[in-house]
Design a protein around this motif. Structure first.
Motif, PDB file in Angstrom:
ATOM      1  N   UNK A 173       0.848  -1.183   0.000  1.00  0.00           N
ATOM      2  CA  UNK A 173       0.000   0.000   0.000  1.00  0.00           C
ATOM      3  C   UNK A 173       0.888   1.240   0.000  1.00  0.00           C
ATOM      4  N   UNK A 174       0.645   2.178  -0.899  1.00  0.00           N
ATOM      5  CA  UNK A 174       1.405   3.413  -0.982  1.00  0.00           C
ATOM      6  C   UNK A 174       0.681   4.508  -0.218  1.00  0.00           C
ATOM      7  N   UNK A 175       1.277   5.023   0.824  1.00  0.00           N
ATOM      8  CA  UNK A 175       0.619   6.063   1.604  1.00  0.00           C
ATOM      9  C   UNK A 175       0.406   7.318   0.768  1.00  0.00           C
ATOM     10  N   UNK A 176      -0.651   8.025   1.041  1.00  0.00           N
ATOM     11  CA  UNK A 176      -0.894   9.301   0.384  1.00  0.00           C
ATOM     12  C   UNK A 176      -1.320  10.301   1.445  1.00  0.00           C
ATOM     13  N   UNK A 177      -0.866  11.541   1.287  1.00  0.00           N
ATOM     14  CA  UNK A 177      -1.202  12.605   2.222  1.00  0.00           C
ATOM     15  C   UNK A 177      -1.709  13.791   1.418  1.00  0.00           C
ATOM     16  N   UNK A 178      -2.956  14.141   1.632  1.00  0.00           N
ATOM     17  CA  UNK A 178      -3.527  15.285   0.918  1.00  0.00           C
ATOM     18  C   UNK A 178      -2.806  16.571   1.298  1.00  0.00           C
ATOM     19  N   UNK A 179      -2.421  16.673   2.568  1.00  0.00           N
ATOM     20  CA  UNK A 179      -1.723  17.859   3.042  1.00  0.00           C
ATOM     21  C   UNK A 179      -0.589  17.385   3.928  1.00  0.00           C
ATOM     22  N   UNK A 180       0.629  17.434   3.420  1.00  0.00           N
ATOM     23  CA  UNK A 180       1.744  16.873   4.171  1.00  0.00           C
ATOM     24  C   UNK A 180       2.275  17.821   5.238  1.00  0.00           C
ATOM     25  N   UNK A 195       0.500  -0.181  12.833  1.00  0.00           N
ATOM     26  CA  UNK A 195      -0.483  -1.263  12.753  1.00  0.00           C
ATOM     27  C   UNK A 195      -1.500  -0.998  11.644  1.00  0.00           C
ATOM     28  N   UNK A 196      -2.177  -2.064  11.221  1.00  0.00           N
ATOM     29  CA  UNK A 196      -3.192  -1.937  10.175  1.00  0.00           C
ATOM     30  C   UNK A 196      -4.512  -1.415  10.710  1.00  0.00           C
ATOM     31  N   UNK A 197      -4.709  -1.470  12.020  1.00  0.00           N
ATOM     32  CA  UNK A 197      -5.959  -1.010  12.606  1.00  0.00           C
ATOM     33  C   UNK A 197      -5.898  -1.057  14.114  1.00  0.00           C
ATOM     34  N   UNK A 198      -6.978  -0.663  14.770  1.00  0.00           N
ATOM     35  CA  UNK A 198      -6.983  -0.596  16.230  1.00  0.00           C
ATOM     36  C   UNK A 198      -6.798  -1.967  16.876  1.00  0.00           C
ATOM     37  N   UNK A 199      -6.180  -1.966  18.047  1.00  0.00           N
ATOM     38  CA  UNK A 199      -6.051  -3.184  18.840  1.00  0.00           C
ATOM     39  C   UNK A 199      -7.401  -3.531  19.462  1.00  0.00           C
ATOM     40  N   UNK A 200      -7.705  -4.812  19.509  1.00  0.00           N
ATOM     41  CA  UNK A 200      -8.951  -5.264  20.132  1.00  0.00           C
ATOM     42  C   UNK A 200      -8.711  -5.889  21.491  1.00  0.00           C
ATOM     43  N   UNK A 241     -11.855  16.223  14.262  1.00  0.00           N
ATOM     44  CA  UNK A 241     -11.531  16.316  12.844  1.00  0.00           C
ATOM     45  C   UNK A 241     -10.180  15.760  12.456  1.00  0.00           C
ATOM     46  N   UNK A 242      -9.618  14.863  13.266  1.00  0.00           N
ATOM     47  CA  UNK A 242      -8.301  14.298  12.983  1.00  0.00           C
ATOM     48  C   UNK A 242      -8.447  12.840  12.559  1.00  0.00           C
ATOM     49  N   UNK A 243      -7.807  12.488  11.463  1.00  0.00           N
ATOM     50  CA  UNK A 243      -7.851  11.121  10.933  1.00  0.00           C
ATOM     51  C   UNK A 243      -6.566  10.388  11.302  1.00  0.00           C
ATOM     52  N   UNK A 244      -6.696   9.125  11.688  1.00  0.00           N
ATOM     53  CA  UNK A 244      -5.537   8.284  11.977  1.00  0.00           C
ATOM     54  C   UNK A 244      -5.097   7.601  10.688  1.00  0.00           C
ATOM     55  N   UNK A 245      -3.792   7.664  10.392  1.00  0.00           N
ATOM     56  CA  UNK A 245      -3.222   6.988   9.234  1.00  0.00           C
ATOM     57  C   UNK A 245      -2.654   5.639   9.675  1.00  0.00           C
ATOM     58  N   UNK A 246      -3.464   4.598   9.505  1.00  0.00           N
ATOM     59  CA  UNK A 246      -3.023   3.245   9.856  1.00  0.00           C
ATOM     60  C   UNK A 246      -2.051   2.728   8.797  1.00  0.00           C
ATOM     61  N   UNK A 247      -1.185   1.793   9.208  1.00  0.00           N
ATOM     62  CA  UNK A 247      -0.217   1.214   8.289  1.00  0.00           C
ATOM     63  C   UNK A 247       0.883   2.176   7.887  1.00  0.00           C
ATOM     64  N   UNK A 248       1.115   3.211   8.684  1.00  0.00           N
ATOM     65  CA  UNK A 248       2.092   4.239   8.378  1.00  0.00           C
ATOM     66  C   UNK A 248       3.100   4.333   9.528  1.00  0.00           C
TER      67      UNK A 248
END
Length: 518
Positions: free
Chosen positions: A1-8, A41-46, A124-131
């Motif tokens: 997966x190639x990360x992308x950032x709309x606003x770096x 990580x790819x996602x939240x810990x359970x 309004x903050x997004x978490x970038x998983x896998x980064x």
């Protein structure tokens, strides 16, 4: 997966979304900072290693508007029943201060993280998983981070909240010295019957080691966390073998033969180490939580210490990135929080060694002296207070001071207050990201002095019960900065702390998305 950032571009990159990173990101975003949140990580810990949120951690979450319904979903810790050779010796009872508005909660780390993620979404903050952070480069203006997949993100500051094996700490070149404390521990969250009454935790002490069982909130009413130290033979232990080990340990260490473990929700093997970072900051890179300190899990201090780091750093870093305070303010972060970690490491190491009790004499002292001392009400009150971290003070730090209590640097307990229009509220509700000027009655001169000289936003409130005469200027993290009645002395104090502060304020900072007051 190639990360992308709309606003770096960002003010702060937070690497790691455990409780520390999430609390830090919430605090920064509420104060108007632009935050980029990354996790390998790819996602939240359970599942979760931590299972208790002490009072200090609950108070911080309340200030972040992230406590939510955790108190309704948690099990209230009452105490631990201690046994030797299956015989009950004493009960170490939690003795919280009834004057406090927050108390400890038996609740999973996963639930705490979910509450914080929900709050971060509101902000309004997004978490970038896998980064994950792969490399970093600092310069005079900021940090450039290369993440998993090769993309780069730029920010003024980077905070490593990425755990005991922190890549950020390693890349920054910050030392992490320490020593092992005891041998290997097994850990499992299991559904089980016949262990003990769920009104208390239980600890069984045996010449071979200890076995502990803590009730966990669950719809079935039979979820337990089990923990035991075992010899370290270097082998990898799969989950089913860990469950079999606990099945064998129950009749030996606890002399319980009728218990039945139905299934395991989660298992783990860990070795206890004591480590403390040489510094919490190198240039534009900072550390918080397990990236800065690790210690024994006894007493459940790890998650709470990390959350405390996050709150202390958030308000300071937010002022710096907004240009309302000089970078030297960040020096107070290490100065205030590293001594707290040092004390926690010493206390948890001492407690761990006392409970494990290696050697015949140590076991005799534990089983016949220590457990009886722990039954004394005064000892229980002191132990509960220490575990809660409500007594943490920064009075000896660079923002501390002398005088009668509360002194500058001391925590100011929550209390009922009234806003300038008479609306009832609480001190905790009005703090974070704002400051609070607390008085017995409105004082226009003090209010004007604070608003002219203080970096950040301030809320002026009154407390009719506050009859001491002095006004209290309370930091966003609930600690006292100044007390007194003289506006000129207040102005001089603030000028000493922030001599080069920009006079330009960001308009509407306290009404940033999701920020301000509830």
């Amino acid at each position: 997966m190639t990360p992308s950032f709309r606003d770096t571009a960002a003010d702060v990159i937070v690497a790691g979304v455990g409780p520390t990173g999430l609390a830090l990101a919430c605090g920064l975003a509420a104060a108007g900072a632009r935050v980029r949140v990354l996790d390998r990580a790819d996602g939240p810990a359970t599942t979760s290693r931590a299972n208790i949120l002490h009072a200090r951690g609950a108070e911080v979450l309340a200030r972040l508007d992230a406590l939510g319904d955790l108190p309704d979903r948690a099990v209230a810790p009452i105490g631990i029943r201690m046994h030797v050779r299956g015989r009950h010796l004493t009960t170490m009872t939690f003795a919280p201060d009834e004057r406090e508005t927050v108390q400890a909660l038996f609740v999973s780390q996963a639930a705490v993280e979910q509450q914080l993620r929900d709050r971060l979404t509101e902000l309004g903050v997004e978490i970038k998983w896998g980064h994950g952070v792969e490399s970093l480069a600092q310069d005079a203006d900021g940090v450039t981070v290369r993440v998993t997949g090769g993309a780069q993100v730029r920010a003024s500051w980077l905070v490593g909240c990425d755990g005991a094996h922190s890549r950020v700490r390693e890349l920054a070149g910050i030392g992490f010295p320490g020593v092992p404390v005891v041998e290997r521990f097994l850990l499992a969250d299991v559904h089980a019957d016949g262990l003990a009454g769920r009104e208390h935790s239980a600890g069984w002490y045996h010449r071979d080691g200890i076995l502990m069982a803590m009730p966990m909130p669950d719809a079935t009413g039979n979820l337990w966390r089990l923990m035991a130290n075992v010899d370290d033979d270097g082998r990898h232990l799969p989950g089913d073998e860990i469950v079999r080990a606990f099945t064998k340990l129950l009749p030996v260490r606890a002399e319980i033969t009728g218990a039945r473990i139905h299934d395991a929700v989660w298992t783990s093997v860990f070795r206890i180490h004591r480590r403390l970072a040489d510094d919490y900051r190198r240039g534009r890179v900072l550390l918080a939580g397990d990236a800065a300190h690790i210690h024994s899990p006894f007493g459940g201090q790890g998650m709470n210490t990390g959350i405390g780091d996050a709150e202390n750093l958030a308000w300071k870093l937010a002022l710096v990135v907004r240009g309302e305070a000089g970078v030297e303010l960040l020096d107070t972060y290490t100065a205030e929080r590293r001594p707290v970690a040092t004390e926690v490491l010493q206390r948890t190491t001492t407690n761990t060694r006392a409970l494990v009790a290696e050697g015949r004499l140590a076991r005799l002292l534990r089983d016949h002296v220590l457990v009886r001392i722990l039954n004394l009400p005064a000892v229980q009150r002191q132990a509960t207070r220490a575990a809660s971290q409500l007594g943490v003070s920064y009075r000896r730090g660079p923002l501390g001071g002398r005088g009668r209590a509360p002194r500058p640097g001391d925590r100011v307990p929550d209390r009922a207050v009234r806003l300038s229009d008479g609306t009832p509220s609480t001190l905790t509700r009005e703090l974070g990201p704002d400051w609070v000027l607390l008085t017995g009655r409105t004082d226009a001169r003090l209010t004007a002095a604070v608003r002219d000289a203080l970096p950040g936003q301030v809320r002026t409130v009154t407390d009719p019960q506050h009859t001491g005469g002095d006004a209290l200027l309370v930091r966003p993290d609930g600690h006292l900065l100044w007390r007194g009645t003289d506006p000129d002395r207040l102005t001089r104090r603030l000028a000493d702390l922030w001599p080069n502060r920009s006079k330009t304020r960001r308009s509407g900072a306290s009404s940033a998305p999701g920020g301000g007051h509830r």
